[in-house]
Design a protein around this motif. Structure first.
Motif, PDB file in Angstrom:
ATOM      1  N   LEU A  14       5.080  63.027  66.607  1.00 25.04           N
ATOM      2  CA  LEU A  14       5.080  62.988  68.076  1.00 25.04           C
ATOM      3  C   LEU A  14       5.492  64.463  68.684  1.00 25.04           C
ATOM      4  N   THR A  15       4.580  64.504  69.822  1.00 30.16           N
ATOM      5  CA  THR A  15       4.939  65.816  70.438  1.00 30.16           C
ATOM      6  C   THR A  15       6.554  65.886  71.114  1.00 30.16           C
ATOM      7  N   GLU A  16       6.946  67.201  71.498  1.00 30.94           N
ATOM      8  CA  GLU A  16       8.405  67.038  72.156  1.00 30.94           C
ATOM      9  C   GLU A  16       8.252  66.180  73.379  1.00 30.94           C
ATOM     10  N   LYS A  17       7.331  66.235  74.206  1.00 28.53           N
ATOM     11  CA  LYS A  17       7.027  65.243  75.364  1.00 28.53           C
ATOM     12  C   LYS A  17       7.259  63.893  75.065  1.00 28.53           C
ATOM     13  N   GLU A  18       6.540  63.469  74.056  1.00 33.06           N
ATOM     14  CA  GLU A  18       6.421  62.081  73.766  1.00 33.06           C
ATOM     15  C   GLU A  18       7.936  61.657  73.297  1.00 33.06           C
ATOM     16  N   ARG A  19       8.431  62.630  72.394  1.00 32.25           N
ATOM     17  CA  ARG A  19       9.862  62.258  72.023  1.00 32.25           C
ATOM     18  C   ARG A  19      10.764  61.948  73.219  1.00 32.25           C
ATOM     19  N   LEU A  20      10.721  62.972  74.000  1.00 32.35           N
ATOM     20  CA  LEU A  20      11.525  62.816  75.381  1.00 32.35           C
ATOM     21  C   LEU A  20      11.334  61.653  75.953  1.00 32.35           C
ATOM     22  N   ILE A  21      10.094  61.180  76.301  1.00 35.31           N
ATOM     23  CA  ILE A  21       9.560  59.888  76.998  1.00 35.31           C
ATOM     24  C   ILE A  21      10.202  58.630  76.171  1.00 35.31           C
ATOM     25  N   GLY A  22      10.188  58.786  74.742  1.00 32.30           N
ATOM     26  CA  GLY A  22      10.554  57.777  74.008  1.00 32.30           C
ATOM     27  C   GLY A  22      11.862  57.463  74.211  1.00 32.30           C
ATOM     28  N   GLN A  23      13.064  58.488  74.383  1.00 35.92           N
ATOM     29  CA  GLN A  23      14.336  58.652  74.491  1.00 35.92           C
ATOM     30  C   GLN A  23      14.495  57.941  75.918  1.00 35.92           C
ATOM     31  N   GLN A  24      13.796  58.681  76.859  1.00 34.71           N
ATOM     32  CA  GLN A  24      14.000  58.041  78.267  1.00 34.71           C
ATOM     33  C   GLN A  24      13.839  56.564  78.325  1.00 34.71           C
ATOM     34  N   GLY A  25      12.562  55.922  77.548  1.00 34.18           N
ATOM     35  CA  GLY A  25      12.303  54.624  77.652  1.00 34.18           C
ATOM     36  C   GLY A  25      13.474  53.785  76.772  1.00 34.18           C
ATOM     37  N   ALA A  26      13.901  54.163  76.015  1.00 31.05           N
ATOM     38  CA  ALA A  26      15.034  53.279  75.060  1.00 31.05           C
ATOM     39  C   ALA A  26      16.130  53.355  75.989  1.00 31.05           C
ATOM     40  N   SER A  27      16.665  54.290  76.935  1.00 37.42           N
ATOM     41  CA  SER A  27      17.889  54.237  77.641  1.00 37.42           C
ATOM     42  C   SER A  27      17.517  53.347  78.594  1.00 37.42           C
ATOM     43  N   PHE A  28      16.261  53.346  79.338  1.00 41.43           N
ATOM     44  CA  PHE A  28      16.202  52.431  80.649  1.00 41.43           C
ATOM     45  C   PHE A  28      15.904  51.188  80.260  1.00 41.43           C
ATOM     46  N   LEU A  29      15.241  50.919  78.971  1.00 45.95           N
ATOM     47  CA  LEU A  29      15.129  49.420  78.453  1.00 45.95           C
ATOM     48  C   LEU A  29      16.516  48.993  78.045  1.00 45.95           C
ATOM     49  N   ALA A  30      17.297  49.748  77.762  1.00 45.67           N
ATOM     50  CA  ALA A  30      18.693  49.260  77.185  1.00 45.67           C
ATOM     51  C   ALA A  30      19.367  48.807  78.138  1.00 45.67           C
ATOM     52  N   ILE A  31      19.187  49.013  79.473  1.00 40.38           N
ATOM     53  CA  ILE A  31      19.812  48.609  80.639  1.00 40.38           C
ATOM     54  C   ILE A  31      19.315  47.203  80.944  1.00 40.38           C
ATOM     55  N   LYS A  32      18.172  46.765  80.753  1.00 38.91           N
ATOM     56  CA  LYS A  32      17.382  45.528  81.107  1.00 38.91           C
ATOM     57  C   LYS A  32      17.601  44.755  79.863  1.00 38.91           C
ATOM     58  N   LEU A  33      17.783  45.243  78.868  1.00 38.08           N
ATOM     59  CA  LEU A  33      18.018  44.231  77.478  1.00 38.08           C
ATOM     60  C   LEU A  33      19.465  43.831  77.474  1.00 38.08           C
ATOM     61  N   TRP A  34      20.231  44.442  78.061  1.00 35.18           N
ATOM     62  CA  TRP A  34      21.876  44.113  77.848  1.00 35.18           C
ATOM     63  C   TRP A  34      22.020  42.954  78.431  1.00 35.18           C
ATOM     64  N   ASP A  35      21.203  42.532  79.667  1.00 37.91           N
ATOM     65  CA  ASP A  35      21.490  41.160  80.310  1.00 37.91           C
ATOM     66  C   ASP A  35      20.909  39.968  79.288  1.00 37.91           C
ATOM     67  N   HIS A  36      19.792  40.168  78.832  1.00 41.60           N
ATOM     68  CA  HIS A  36      19.141  39.406  77.899  1.00 41.60           C
ATOM     69  C   HIS A  36      20.071  39.038  76.886  1.00 41.60           C
ATOM     70  N   TYR A  37      20.458  40.156  76.178  1.00 43.36           N
ATOM     71  CA  TYR A  37      21.199  40.268  74.997  1.00 43.36           C
ATOM     72  C   TYR A  37      22.663  39.404  75.171  1.00 43.36           C
ATOM     73  N   GLU A  38      23.249  39.927  76.377  1.00 49.68           N
ATOM     74  CA  GLU A  38      24.564  39.362  76.848  1.00 49.68           C
ATOM     75  C   GLU A  38      24.470  37.770  77.015  1.00 49.68           C
ATOM     76  N   THR A  39      23.367  37.198  77.480  1.00 46.73           N
ATOM     77  CA  THR A  39      23.225  35.945  77.770  1.00 46.73           C
ATOM     78  C   THR A  39      23.315  35.093  76.579  1.00 46.73           C
ATOM     79  N   LEU A  40      22.107  35.793  75.803  1.00 46.65           N
ATOM     80  CA  LEU A  40      21.878  34.853  74.432  1.00 46.65           C
ATOM     81  C   LEU A  40      23.237  35.193  73.438  1.00 46.65           C
ATOM     82  N   GLN A  41      23.968  36.116  73.489  1.00 54.08           N
ATOM     83  CA  GLN A  41      25.104  36.086  72.696  1.00 54.08           C
ATOM     84  C   GLN A  41      26.277  35.127  73.125  1.00 54.08           C
TER      85      GLN A  41
END
Length: 506
Positions: A244-271
């Motif tokens: 991946l290019t440096e830009k793509e790596r940064l976008i990937g890291q940004q995406g993981a951070s924002f998705l984690a916020i949304k995923l937490w609600d789903h994860y916590e409810t399931l757990q």
């Protein structure tokens, strides 16, 4: 539109660069991307590069040891983007064999003129890299603002993945902690089955993953892990051949951070749902196999013909990363895996490989196979007792619960009158005899009970079979228990088990 990454073609268009160097091989890839420039001397250059370098060198080390240059260059060439070699100082010309190897690896070689100072080239190249990075960071910041806006205005994971996909222009998707696809963005011509195949590739190829400074990749799948409160709750995957290019790596890291916020609600409810279900099982509130099967189905667990429970000690805390798409329950000291008998073998092999790779000291206990789900509590309690016993014995590795049940039963009988009777009338007497006469009656008894025959036991003890029979006779004389009588033999077996428990201070 941001400026593209710095390539050798772009550098050759810069007068300050083109006037100072000469491209001397024919088949170098001038589209190679340059991320940084470095000056290096030494035969072990390959050990100090990370990819994307434009290496500048006078070839000093190899001029002193020309026999090392070909092997050293073979190791260096695949790891860098270009090399500039100064002539007229330590070498008069670049060796022909090095030029041939460079063409083989499609690595551009530049001859640096004698009068050129390396710092002049460093300044020119670095200036272009910094220009690119400035523009790239501006664009990544714009993407960050889009992610914030989308996150505040929508609870939908798909909306975030769409923003990321539109920026990357590459297939990408989000998995939850169980390895299920929650959202995806696809290029034209990509099939739904492609995403399912990529997900399966992550599951089957997880042990072959290769780490990078931003995550890891498995073949063409670049994987960014989503964490919240130190818990892995999902993954964001970008599909791209090569790095991946440096830009793509940064976008990937940004995406993981924002998705984690949304995923937490789903994860916590399931757990919470899983924890509530498991508490009901342990407390005996749910006893019907049909009700258990229905609740498991609602949690995504497919009914099987036969089941196993596997308990993994928390010394193997990262094992959860390896068992994606498995029904895994977390308790304070261990993980509990409910799976089919077929999956049990696969999971145990993953555990063994993980422990070996990570140099972990951890235990796993596998319950006997069962077909009725109403017996799940029974098998859980049995396995818990065994794994607690293993903790006390400092025993690691994979153990079958049923092989340790006798010790587990004795643990429950400890300090009872029956336990103390066996200890005082048999074990204490044999220990006193061994201590007084420096003999080995208990070791001999243990070997006789453990081996398939008296001949095997004698061989293990390095004694004659007649000596072994004499010692068994002495044991009968001291304890009034006859090894060759079935009921007495069980009595003697309990004695050896108690000896081990007392020795280990269980």
């Amino acid at each position: 539109m941001s400026k593209k990454m710095v390539t050798l073609n772009e550098l050759l268009e810069i007068k300050d660069f083109a006037e100072r160097v000469t491209l001397v091989n024919k088949h170098g890839n001038l589209n190679n991307q340059i991320t940084h420039v470095t000056i290096m001397e030494g035969p072990d250059l390959h050990e100090w590069v990370t990819g994307g370098e434009f290496v500048l060198t006078t070839w000093y080390a190899f001029s002193k040891s020309p026999d090392l240059q070909e092997d050293g260059f073979k190791k260096l060439a695949p790891r860098i983007s270009a090399i500039g070699i100064k002539t007229g100082r330590f070498i008069n010309k670049i060796p022909l064999k090095i030029l041939q190897l460079a063409d083989q690896y499609r690595l551009p070689i530049f001859e640096v003129k004698t009068a050129v100072k390396f710092r002049e080239l460093v300044q020119t190249i670095t200036s272009e890299i910094q220009n690119y990075q400035t523009n790239m960071l501006i664009e990544v910041e714009k993407n960050y603002q889009k992610l914030i806006h989308t996150s505040l205005n929508s609870d939908d994971l798909a909306s975030l993945v769409n923003v990321l996909g539109n920026q990357l222009h590459k297939n990408c998707f989000c998995l939850n902690h169980e390895g299920k696809i929650l959202a995806s963005w696809s290029r034209r011509g990509t099939r739904k089955q492609d995403f399912l195949d990529w997900t399966e590739k992550i599951k089957t190829g997880f042990n072959e993953r290769i780490y990078t400074d931003a995550g890891f990749f498995i073949n063409e799948l670049h994987i960014f892990e989503c964490y919240a409160r130190s818990q892995l709750i999902g993954r964001f995957i970008i599909v791209a051949e090569g790095q991946l290019t440096e830009k793509e790596r940064l976008i990937g890291q940004q995406g993981a951070s924002f998705l984690a916020i949304k995923l937490w609600d789903h994860y916590e409810t399931l757990q919470k749902t899983v924890e509530r279900f498991w508490k009901e099982i342990k407390n005996g509130e749910i006893k019907s196999g049909e009700v258990i099967a229905e609740k498991l189905a609602n949690l995504g667990f497919v009914q099987q013909k036969a089941y196993n429970l596997i308990l993994f000690s928390k010394g193997s805390h990262n094992i959860s990363n390896y068992l994606i798409d498995r029904f895994l329950i977390e308790e304070e000291k261990f993980y509990i895996l409910l799976c089919s008998s077929k999956e049990a073998l696969t999971s145990i092999n993953i555990f063994k490989k993980y422990n070996k790779e990570q140099n972990k000291i951890a235990a796993a206990v596998i319950s006997p196979e069962f077909t009725e789900l109403e017996r799940i509590k029974e098998h859980y309690e049995m396995s818990v007792n065994v794994i607690r016993l293993l903790y006390k014995l400092h025993i690691s590795g994979v153990r079958k619960a049923e092989e340790w049940l006798p010790f587990s039963l004795l643990m429950h009988c400890r300090n009872t009158s029956e336990y103390n009777f066996i200890k005082t009338t048999v074990l204490d007497k044999l220990q006193e005899y061994d201590r007084r006469y420096q003999s080995s009656l208990l070791d001999t008894l243990s070997a006789a009970l453990r081996e398939n025959s008296l001949e095997d036991a004698a061989e293990r003890q390095h004694i004659h079979i007649n000596t072994l029979r004499y010692r068994l006779g002495k044991i009968k004389e001291i304890t009034q228990k006859n090894y060759f009588k079935m009921t007495d033999r069980y009595f003697l077996l309990l004695c050896i088990m108690i000896q081990r428990m007392e020795h280990e201070q269980l």
